[in-house]
Design a protein around this motif. Sequence first.
Motif, short mmCIF file in Angstrom:
data_model
loop_
_atom_site.label_atom_id
_atom_site.label_comp_id
_atom_site.label_asym_id
_atom_site.label_seq_id
_atom_site.Cartn_x
_atom_site.Cartn_y
_atom_site.Cartn_z
N PHE A 253 0.95 -1.06 -0.04
CA PHE A 253 -0.08 -0.06 -0.16
C PHE A 253 0.96 1.27 0.08
CE2 PHE A 253 0.60 -1.26 4.31
CZ PHE A 253 1.24 -0.12 4.89
N LYS A 254 0.07 2.21 -0.52
CA LYS A 254 1.01 3.54 -0.52
C LYS A 254 0.00 4.83 0.00
CE LYS A 254 4.37 2.63 -3.97
NZ LYS A 254 4.98 2.94 -5.27
N ILE A 255 0.43 5.60 0.89
CA ILE A 255 -0.59 6.40 1.47
C ILE A 255 -0.39 7.71 0.51
CG2 ILE A 255 -0.72 8.36 3.16
CD1 ILE A 255 0.38 6.44 5.13
N ILE A 256 -1.94 8.27 0.02
CA ILE A 256 -1.90 9.42 -0.95
C ILE A 256 -2.31 10.49 -0.15
CG2 ILE A 256 -2.17 7.57 -2.87
CD1 ILE A 256 -5.26 8.13 -2.73
N ASP A 257 -3.07 10.45 0.91
CA ASP A 257 -3.40 11.72 1.76
C ASP A 257 -3.29 11.38 3.09
OD1 ASP A 257 -4.23 14.28 1.76
OD2 ASP A 257 -6.18 13.72 1.41
N PHE A 258 -3.11 12.38 3.80
CA PHE A 258 -3.01 12.44 5.37
C PHE A 258 -3.47 13.67 5.74
CE2 PHE A 258 -1.18 11.64 9.68
CZ PHE A 258 -1.31 10.12 9.55
N ASN A 259 -4.62 13.69 6.79
CA ASN A 259 -5.18 14.95 7.17
C ASN A 259 -5.34 15.18 8.58
OD1 ASN A 259 -6.28 15.68 4.23
ND2 ASN A 259 -7.52 13.91 4.56
N ASP A 260 -5.02 16.35 9.00
CA ASP A 260 -5.18 16.46 10.62
C ASP A 260 -6.78 16.86 10.76
OD1 ASP A 260 -5.80 19.84 10.39
OD2 ASP A 260 -4.70 19.15 8.80
N TRP A 261 -7.14 15.88 11.70
CA TRP A 261 -8.63 15.80 12.31
C TRP A 261 -9.79 15.99 11.34
CZ3 TRP A 261 -9.03 17.67 17.97
CH2 TRP A 261 -10.47 17.06 18.26
N PRO A 262 -9.69 14.82 10.52
CA PRO A 262 -10.90 14.70 9.62
C PRO A 262 -12.38 14.56 10.40
CG PRO A 262 -10.05 12.74 9.75
CD PRO A 262 -9.02 13.54 10.82
N SER A 263 -13.26 14.28 9.61
CA SER A 263 -14.73 14.27 10.32
C SER A 263 -15.00 12.83 10.94
CB SER A 263 -15.67 14.48 9.25
OG SER A 263 -15.79 13.33 8.08
N PHE A 264 -14.26 12.05 10.70
CA PHE A 264 -14.55 10.62 11.24
C PHE A 264 -16.19 10.25 10.92
CE2 PHE A 264 -11.02 11.94 13.53
CZ PHE A 264 -9.96 10.58 14.01
N ALA A 265 -16.79 10.69 9.93
CA ALA A 265 -18.13 10.51 9.52
C ALA A 265 -18.77 9.00 9.91
CB ALA A 265 -18.60 11.05 8.25
N PRO A 266 -17.86 8.01 9.25
CA PRO A 266 -18.49 6.78 9.10
C PRO A 266 -18.25 6.08 10.67
CG PRO A 266 -16.55 6.40 8.15
CD PRO A 266 -16.87 8.02 8.45
N CYS A 267 -17.33 6.72 11.58
CA CYS A 267 -17.14 5.81 12.80
C CYS A 267 -17.12 7.07 13.98
CB CYS A 267 -15.69 5.27 12.83
SG CYS A 267 -14.49 6.32 12.23
N ARG A 268 -17.97 7.91 13.88
CA ARG A 268 -18.01 9.24 14.59
C ARG A 268 -17.94 8.98 16.20
NH1 ARG A 268 -22.00 11.73 12.75
NH2 ARG A 268 -20.85 12.68 10.89
N GLU A 269 -19.13 8.20 16.49
CA GLU A 269 -19.51 7.72 17.84
C GLU A 269 -18.39 6.80 18.44
OE1 GLU A 269 -21.81 7.71 15.39
OE2 GLU A 269 -23.01 9.35 16.08
N ALA A 270 -17.92 5.94 17.59
CA ALA A 270 -16.85 5.08 18.19
C ALA A 270 -15.50 5.73 18.36
CB ALA A 270 -16.55 3.82 17.31
N SER A 271 -15.22 6.82 17.66
CA SER A 271 -13.97 7.47 17.66
C SER A 271 -13.93 8.38 18.91
CB SER A 271 -13.51 8.26 16.51
OG SER A 271 -14.50 9.19 16.19
N VAL A 272 -15.01 9.02 19.18
CA VAL A 272 -14.98 10.18 20.02
C VAL A 272 -14.42 9.88 21.60
CG1 VAL A 272 -16.48 11.62 21.51
CG2 VAL A 272 -16.75 11.63 19.09
N PRO A 273 -14.55 8.88 22.26
CA PRO A 273 -14.10 8.52 23.40
C PRO A 273 -12.68 8.37 23.31
CG PRO A 273 -16.10 7.11 23.04
CD PRO A 273 -15.67 7.78 21.76
#
Length: 287
Positions: A253-273
Amino acid sequence: MSKIRIAGVKRNTKFSPNHIGNDGMIFNLTAECLRNMGYEIREYTESEFVLSEENEKYIFNMAREKSTIKRLKQSEKNGSVIINPGTGIKNCTRTTMTRLLIENNIPHPQSLIVDVTDDPTKELEAMDSGAFWIKRGDSHTIHREDVTYARNIEEAKSILQEFALRDIPNAVINEHLVGDLVKFYGVYGTDFFYWFYPFDLSLTKFGLEAVNGKAKEFSFDVEELRNTCNRAGEVLNVEIYGGDCIIAADGSFKIIDFNDWPSFAPCREASVPYIAERISKKVMAAL
């Protein structure tokens, strides 16, 4: 005993293309979680934070404005504990991110950093790629046209000319990689890491996932990807992150993009804690 106060800086909505609601929700849920943990949270817009005379000791933020990043970097120098720090946010602008990932041997596409008035024909011929991605180099993505697919060298040169007309000074040109597009989210120093195929979920900002199309679901080492993403976070000085990578048929694999604090939209509730946990851990370590 008074509560520990943490400043929270929201993202200016112009830096949330097609994701204003999602970016707002992850910020609000993080602030709520930190309040439930016993912290006092003082919320700012980016402009309010820049104009504030408060010298906040602890800060979490989703900022993107240059003036806000400048203020964050000054606070960082003065000893404030910041997630993500201004230096990290700045490192995620395209040209800086590309240089840092390549220099630190993070798997990344062949890339060329150019002034938009340059003629990159020879360099692109040497890259020997069937197609290219032309990406705005001076800032984070704001408009759909800031990341554009080019089917050949002539199209790439035409896109650079369009960037010049938009007063964009430089660009990053990546080789196009064939494989499965995977989007990931992580929180450094915690157990949280989430990945998925965005095309399959129709989760998109600008519809660019259609270029790679439906995932063939090539097998790959998720733990290796997680470790690589955490290394990229270390290199860029970003602890709450997200991004994209391409999985090849052989599982590399190769990383094509890396972002500071995205929306976490598909895993929002799981990620917040986990996000709140990381912020709290940084605060407690600084007391």
